[in-house]
Every structure is written in C-alpha cells, then in structure tokens.
Write a protein that holds these residues in place. Structure first.
Motif, mmCIF file in Angstrom:
data_model
loop_
_atom_site.group_PDB
_atom_site.id
_atom_site.type_symbol
_atom_site.label_atom_id
_atom_site.label_comp_id
_atom_site.label_asym_id
_atom_site.label_seq_id
_atom_site.Cartn_x
_atom_site.Cartn_y
_atom_site.Cartn_z
ATOM 1 N N ARG A 25 0.810 -1.216 0.000
ATOM 2 C CA ARG A 25 0.000 0.000 0.000
ATOM 3 C C ARG A 25 0.844 1.268 0.000
ATOM 4 O O ARG A 25 0.476 2.270 -0.638
ATOM 5 N N GLU A 26 1.975 1.256 0.697
ATOM 6 C CA GLU A 26 2.661 2.505 1.025
ATOM 7 C C GLU A 26 3.917 2.770 0.228
ATOM 8 O O GLU A 26 4.444 3.882 0.267
ATOM 9 N N ARG A 27 4.424 1.787 -0.526
ATOM 10 C CA ARG A 27 5.657 2.002 -1.284
ATOM 11 C C ARG A 27 5.348 2.394 -2.719
ATOM 12 O O ARG A 27 4.288 2.070 -3.263
ATOM 13 N N ASP A 28 6.289 3.080 -3.344
ATOM 14 C CA ASP A 28 6.195 3.381 -4.772
ATOM 15 C C ASP A 28 6.636 2.129 -5.528
ATOM 16 O O ASP A 28 7.826 1.912 -5.766
ATOM 17 N N LEU A 29 5.678 1.319 -5.912
ATOM 18 C CA LEU A 29 5.998 0.024 -6.521
ATOM 19 C C LEU A 29 6.457 0.158 -7.969
ATOM 20 O O LEU A 29 7.045 -0.779 -8.526
ATOM 21 N N GLY A 30 6.188 1.314 -8.581
ATOM 22 C CA GLY A 30 6.562 1.513 -9.977
ATOM 23 C C GLY A 30 8.055 1.381 -10.218
ATOM 24 O O GLY A 30 8.491 1.026 -11.326
ATOM 25 N N GLN A 31 8.857 1.647 -9.204
ATOM 26 C CA GLN A 31 10.320 1.543 -9.368
ATOM 27 C C GLN A 31 10.779 0.103 -9.598
ATOM 28 O O GLN A 31 11.873 -0.132 -10.118
#
Length: 303
Positions: A295-301
């Motif tokens: 939920r809280e991390r920028d997963l796009g990286q």
C-alpha cells in the motif's frame, strides 16, 4: 481473572456465525475451546452473553451491548498492527499467501525481492493458482490471504484493493501497427488477436473497457484463445496476432525488442489487484507487514 482480546474476538465470532461450531471452524479451534473462552468471559462479567438452546443460540441483552465494544477492539488491534508493521524490520516468521496467475507469475516476483531485502528474516511461501482455488484454501485455513485479479464475493471474506495495473496493446516488433505510437480502437480491431480465455481477469478488463467505448468485443478477430499469459506471449512472438496484456508481463520481451507497446486512443485498460482474507481472522504480523508494504511504497520503481 482478566479479560483479554482473544476472548472478545472469539465472542464476536460466535455471535457473527450464530453457533459455537461454526465459530470454531472459522477460528480453527476446537468447539470445547471456543465454549470455554466464552464461559470465561461470562464469568468475568458475571452475566450470560448468550441464551443457549438445543437448536440455536441468541445474544442476551448483555451480549448485544458487548458486540460494538468487541468489534471496536478487533478493529483497533488490526489498526495497531498496520501502524506498527512499518517498524518491525527484525520481524521473523513465514509469509504464506496465494496469488492468481498474472500476480504470481509477473507482479509479485519483482516485489518480493525488495520486500526480502527490507525484511530478511521473513520467509515466503507462495502458491500460484486461480482465484477459486485461492478462495477455497483461505476458507479451509490453508492460506492466510491471497492476491487476486478480480473482486471476490463471499460473506466470510474481506476484500481490499492493494495494487493498480494497466493493460496495454502489445504487438510484435515487425507488425504493421508497430510503426505507430498510437492507434484508434477501430484501427486496432482490424487486426487478428491472440487473447486469454473467456473468464480470465485480463479478458474481462479488456472487454469491459471496449464496451464502455461502444465497441462490441465480439467483433474482434480472435484467432486464438489461450489459458495462460505465457502461452499468449509465445503466440504473439510467433506472429499469430496481437494482444492486450499487462505491461508488467512483457517487460522482458520489451527489453529484448521483441514486442512494442502501442497506446490506444480514448481508452485505458485499468484494473486493480485485491487482497482477500477471512474477515474473522486476525492476520499474522508478517501478512500485515507485506500488505502495508504494497500500500505505502512506490511500486513503480520495481514494476
């Protein structure tokens, strides 16, 4: 004797399920153990919480009064674990989950690496299967939770959107459409398609998006329907047609120059991935930590 959260959770589950046996099954406990905990709670308050008969049980007035407080305690415990999960970097244990095909084969492997670096003492056990199988194993307490591609409707299951995904038009690098950066829906529909089978989450998202644009998916020139994303990719690579898939699932082929992603005018094939788990279950802290990570991390990286 002191009251504890475990007793309140058991009491609430008995009330929710309507019987001690159903609550025992939901909590993965024996029926005598459930009965003993409820009796301990009744002894603590000095009053009956249920009226029992041979056929059914009913909440007493005291039991009805306790229900909202028990529910608040359950929600507070869940919120507490979510809030604290971001600090538990030395957490140990096993993360046990099920994942539907696209999530398990193409999304989660790219996320479990970064998660493992942050939480090195959590081991992961993931089963890749279809949504119906995941739901069945969750209901049988064989899995803590699952990540699936479509919403699940079941009275005993809580569902929450945790990831966003976008499908794209994928064509072989030598296909006529590869000369374009963007095409119209009618232009796309002129070509032969290789698609996932009817009923798959990927197929459903594509068809619904086309219908919203006033297009009939039945007008597509479908030359092949296949039961896995890998099979679809192989057919597209062989030049049998074009397709619509999650961009995350073709990352390797794009890097090799085998495929090209083409934008489609006026339509986006958006979907969500969902976590599902028993509403009567307090998830283990390893599962809470992983869902908080999603939920809280920028997963796009990583995707």
């Amino acid at each position: 004797m002191a009251m504890n959260f475990h007793q309140l959770h058991i009491f609430y589950t008995v009330a929710e399920k309507g019987s001690f046996s159903a609550a025992a099954a939901a909590l993965h406990m024996t029926q005598p153990a459930v009965t003993m905990q409820v009796q301990s709670l009744e002894e603590y308050f000095g009053t009956k919480l249920f009226h029992r008969s041979t056929k059914r049980i009913e909440l007493s007035e005291a039991g009805r009064t306790l229900i909202p407080y028990a529910l608040n305690s359950i929600n507070l415990m869940k919120d507490t674990e979510v809030a604290m999960s971001k600090f538990t970097h030395m957490l140990q244990g096993r993360l046990q989950l099920g994942a539907s095909l696209t999530v398990g084969e193409y999304i989660l492997p790219r996320l479990l690496g970064p998660f493992g670096k942050e939480y090195p003492n959590i081991s992961v056990q993931m089963k890749v299967m279809n949504t119906a199988q995941i739901l069945e194993e969750i209901l049988r307490h064989q899995l803590n939770f699952g990540l699936v591609e479509a919403p699940v409707q079941h009275p005993d299951v809580k569902i929450e959107a945790v990831l966003n995904d976008e499908l794209k038009l994928i064509v072989p690098s030598d296909h006529p459409l590869a000369a374009f950066e963007k095409v119209s829906v009618p232009q796309m529909m002129e070509h032969s398609f290789v698609l996932r089978e009817q009923g798959s989450g990927t197929r459903q998202v594509m068809e619904e998006a086309l219908q919203q644009q006033g297009m009939n998916p039945g007008d597509m020139k479908i030359v092949m329907e296949l039961g896995s994303t890998g099979a679809v990719k192989s057919a597209v690579e062989a030049g049998l047609g074009i397709t619509i898939l999650s961009q995350s699932s073709v990352k390797h082929e794009l890097a090799l120059g085998l495929f090209k992603v083409i934008e489609v005018e006026d339509v986006r094939f958006m979907r969500k991935f969902y976590s599902i788990y028993l509403s009567s279950t307090i998830l283990p802290i390893s599962a809470v930590t992983f869902l908080t990570f999603l939920r809280e991390r920028d997963l796009g990286q990583w995707l």
